[in-house]
Enzyme design. Structure first.
Site, PDB file in Angstrom:
ATOM      1  N   LYS A  13      12.280  24.574  -3.439  1.00  0.00           N
ATOM      2  CA  LYS A  13      13.373  25.478  -3.085  1.00  0.00           C
ATOM      3  C   LYS A  13      14.647  24.715  -2.735  1.00  0.00           C
ATOM      4  O   LYS A  13      15.718  25.015  -3.233  1.00  0.00           O
ATOM      5  CB  LYS A  13      13.010  26.336  -1.863  1.00  0.00           C
ATOM      6  N   ARG A  88      11.538  34.452   5.821  1.00  0.00           N
ATOM      7  CA  ARG A  88      10.178  33.955   5.699  1.00  0.00           C
ATOM      8  C   ARG A  88       9.165  34.955   6.220  1.00  0.00           C
ATOM      9  O   ARG A  88       7.974  34.684   6.181  1.00  0.00           O
ATOM     10  CB  ARG A  88      10.040  32.677   6.518  1.00  0.00           C
ATOM     11  N   ARG A 127       7.186  13.468  -0.467  1.00  0.00           N
ATOM     12  CA  ARG A 127       8.564  13.841  -0.115  1.00  0.00           C
ATOM     13  C   ARG A 127       9.120  12.888   0.925  1.00  0.00           C
ATOM     14  O   ARG A 127       8.454  12.533   1.886  1.00  0.00           O
ATOM     15  CB  ARG A 127       8.603  15.270   0.431  1.00  0.00           C
ATOM     16  N   ARG A 160       8.757  13.481   6.884  1.00  0.00           N
ATOM     17  CA  ARG A 160       8.878  14.443   7.981  1.00  0.00           C
ATOM     18  C   ARG A 160       7.538  14.580   8.708  1.00  0.00           C
ATOM     19  O   ARG A 160       6.492  14.569   8.079  1.00  0.00           O
ATOM     20  CB  ARG A 160       9.289  15.807   7.425  1.00  0.00           C
ATOM     21  N   ARG A 171       0.748  24.885   7.056  1.00  0.00           N
ATOM     22  CA  ARG A 171       1.974  25.547   6.574  1.00  0.00           C
ATOM     23  C   ARG A 171       1.692  26.400   5.355  1.00  0.00           C
ATOM     24  O   ARG A 171       2.303  27.460   5.177  1.00  0.00           O
ATOM     25  CB  ARG A 171       3.040  24.484   6.266  1.00  0.00           C
TER      26      ARG A 171
HETATM   27  P1  ADP Z   1      10.031  23.582   3.539  1.00  0.00           P
HETATM   28  O1  ADP Z   1      11.308  23.381   2.765  1.00  0.00           O
HETATM   29  O2  ADP Z   1       9.084  22.469   3.312  1.00  0.00           O
HETATM   30  O3  ADP Z   1       9.403  24.922   3.291  1.00  0.00           O
HETATM   31  P2  ADP Z   1      11.731  24.038   5.758  1.00  0.00           P
HETATM   32  O4  ADP Z   1      12.650  22.902   5.934  1.00  0.00           O
HETATM   33  O5  ADP Z   1      12.249  25.249   5.070  1.00  0.00           O
HETATM   34  O6  ADP Z   1      10.416  23.511   5.045  1.00  0.00           O
HETATM   35  O7  ADP Z   1      11.138  24.499   7.153  1.00  0.00           O
HETATM   36  C1  ADP Z   1      10.528  23.593   8.031  1.00  0.00           C
HETATM   37  C2  ADP Z   1      10.013  24.352   9.240  1.00  0.00           C
HETATM   38  O8  ADP Z   1      11.107  24.984   9.923  1.00  0.00           O
HETATM   39  C3  ADP Z   1       9.056  25.498   8.919  1.00  0.00           C
HETATM   40  O9  ADP Z   1       7.723  25.066   8.771  1.00  0.00           O
HETATM   41  C4  ADP Z   1       9.256  26.386  10.147  1.00  0.00           C
HETATM   42  O10 ADP Z   1       8.566  25.868  11.270  1.00  0.00           O
HETATM   43  C5  ADP Z   1      10.729  26.255  10.416  1.00  0.00           C
HETATM   44  N1  ADP Z   1      11.510  27.299   9.719  1.00  0.00           N
HETATM   45  C6  ADP Z   1      12.429  27.119   8.729  1.00  0.00           C
HETATM   46  N2  ADP Z   1      12.937  28.296   8.331  1.00  0.00           N
HETATM   47  C7  ADP Z   1      12.330  29.254   9.085  1.00  0.00           C
HETATM   48  C8  ADP Z   1      12.396  30.673   9.129  1.00  0.00           C
HETATM   49  N3  ADP Z   1      13.209  31.380   8.314  1.00  0.00           N
HETATM   50  N4  ADP Z   1      11.613  31.315  10.026  1.00  0.00           N
HETATM   51  C9  ADP Z   1      10.805  30.643  10.850  1.00  0.00           C
HETATM   52  N5  ADP Z   1      10.664  29.317  10.850  1.00  0.00           N
HETATM   53  C10 ADP Z   1      11.417  28.612   9.973  1.00  0.00           C
HETATM   54  P1  ADP Z   2      10.947  22.995  -0.530  1.00  0.00           P
HETATM   55  O1  ADP Z   2      12.389  23.068  -0.120  1.00  0.00           O
HETATM   56  O2  ADP Z   2      10.498  24.193  -1.293  1.00  0.00           O
HETATM   57  O3  ADP Z   2      10.042  22.696   0.620  1.00  0.00           O
HETATM   58  P2  ADP Z   2      11.698  20.485  -1.854  1.00  0.00           P
HETATM   59  O4  ADP Z   2      12.846  20.896  -2.689  1.00  0.00           O
HETATM   60  O5  ADP Z   2      11.981  19.715  -0.632  1.00  0.00           O
HETATM   61  O6  ADP Z   2      10.769  21.779  -1.531  1.00  0.00           O
HETATM   62  O7  ADP Z   2      10.666  19.674  -2.780  1.00  0.00           O
HETATM   63  C1  ADP Z   2       9.452  19.157  -2.257  1.00  0.00           C
HETATM   64  C2  ADP Z   2       9.223  17.741  -2.816  1.00  0.00           C
HETATM   65  O8  ADP Z   2       8.915  17.823  -4.209  1.00  0.00           O
HETATM   66  C3  ADP Z   2      10.438  16.838  -2.723  1.00  0.00           C
HETATM   67  O9  ADP Z   2       9.982  15.523  -2.514  1.00  0.00           O
HETATM   68  C4  ADP Z   2      11.116  16.955  -4.086  1.00  0.00           C
HETATM   69  O10 ADP Z   2      11.831  15.767  -4.422  1.00  0.00           O
HETATM   70  C5  ADP Z   2       9.929  17.177  -4.999  1.00  0.00           C
HETATM   71  N1  ADP Z   2      10.206  18.110  -6.103  1.00  0.00           N
HETATM   72  C6  ADP Z   2      11.017  19.194  -6.092  1.00  0.00           C
HETATM   73  N2  ADP Z   2      10.987  19.839  -7.282  1.00  0.00           N
HETATM   74  C7  ADP Z   2      10.108  19.151  -8.071  1.00  0.00           C
HETATM   75  C8  ADP Z   2       9.646  19.321  -9.420  1.00  0.00           C
HETATM   76  N3  ADP Z   2      10.055  20.343 -10.183  1.00  0.00           N
HETATM   77  N4  ADP Z   2       8.758  18.417  -9.870  1.00  0.00           N
HETATM   78  C9  ADP Z   2       8.316  17.396  -9.093  1.00  0.00           C
HETATM   79  N5  ADP Z   2       8.720  17.182  -7.820  1.00  0.00           N
HETATM   80  C10 ADP Z   2       9.615  18.052  -7.300  1.00  0.00           C
END
Ligand code: ADP
Ligand code: ADP
Ligand code: ZN
Length: 214
Positions: A13, A88, A127, A160, A171
């Site tokens: 995302k 979310r 990541r 992270r 998660r």
């Molecule tokens: P990822 O991109 O891997 O899904 P995020 O950076 O979006 O992770 O979120 C990391 C953490 O921050 C989540 O696991 C949650 O604890 C918190 N978080 C982020 N966005 C929200 C939301 N909209 N509602 C509740 N918790 C959130």
């Molecule tokens: P989210 O925001 O949904 O948690 P990220 O954008 O941070 O996810 O992506 C999660 C991990 O996977 C990062 O290390 C990113 O560089 C990698 N990644 C993202 N998109 C792809 C893809 N299409 N193929 C392989 N790796 C990816």
């Protein structure tokens, strides 16, 4: 254009949201980045959020909804924005909808980046994140120019705390229980677009642009 990014943690995302934001010249609003910035700066919100984030749990809606509804009311959001990591939960989606309707507007698209759980664990383990600018890299799939250093701002890249395998499974469970229902929510509103997120980063992006329009 007002866009929501949906998808499991690690689906890509954030990676896609940054590219979409650059392409359409709209702000990228990531609740995860906002919480991490607050943690880094030692704010009250950061302290509270960290308790939940470290356990792989969602930060409570009370701490999250106003943050976003205030943000999207700002002037730089007038021409649209992309929400990454919000909503979310169904209550968050409802709060967003109420706030937008009060402003006389609504979301245009919910883009669901679809990646099976089996691929997620690998993505998360590799990541590497920049906690300074929110940049995200991958040891295998998206390597920085210099190992361990953010291309954009030169800060050190880290694994992270919540990307450790024991927290990732939690998660994913939370995602399926609390966030996945949003897919039906936006499908019922007729704005859901599902993309195959297992493809290469540039192909995923091309698919998204094809759907959202040039
Ligand atoms: P990822 O991109 O891997 O899904 P995020 O950076 O979006 O992770 O979120 C990391 C953490 O921050 C989540 O696991 C949650 O604890 C918190 N978080 C982020 N966005 C929200 C939301 N909209 N509602 C509740 N918790 C959130
Ligand atoms: P989210 O925001 O949904 O948690 P990220 O954008 O941070 O996810 O992506 C999660 C991990 O996977 C990062 O290390 C990113 O560089 C990698 N990644 C993202 N998109 C792809 C893809 N299409 N193929 C392989 N790796 C990816
Ligand atoms: Zn950086």
């Amino acid at each position: 254009m007002k866009i929501i990014m949906l998808g499991a943690p690690g689906a890509g995302k954030g990676t896609q949201a940054k590219k979409i934001a650059d392409y359409y010249h709209i702000p990228h609003i990531s609740t995860g980045d906002i919480f991490r910035a607050n943690i880094k700066n030692g704010t009250e919100l950061g302290k509270k959020a960290k308790e939940y984030m470290d356990q792989g749990l969602l930060v409570p809606d009370e701490l999250t909804c106003d943050l976003v509804t205030d943000r999207v009311a700002k002037e730089d959001c007038a021409n649209g924005y992309i929400l990454d990591g919000f909503p979310r939960t169904i209550p968050q989606a409802e709060a967003l909808e109420r706030a937008l309707n009060a402003m006389g507007t609504d979301m245009d698209y919910a883009v669901n980046v679809d990646v099976p759980d089996a691929n997620i664990v690998n993505r998360m383990a590799g990541r590497r994140a920049c906690l300074n600018c929110g940049g995200t890299y991958h040891l295998e799939f998206l390597r920085p120019k210099t190992e361990g250093i953010c291309d954009t701002c030169g800060s050190e890249l880290v694994l992270r705390d919540d990307d450790k395998p024991e927290t990732v499974q939690k998660r994913l469970d939370v995602y399926h229980a609390q966030t996945q229902p949003l897919i039906d929510f936006y499908e019922n509103k007729g704005i859901l677009k599902t993309i195959d997120g297992t493809q290469e980063i540039d192909k995923v992006f091309a698919d998204i642009i094809q759907i959202l329009g040039e």
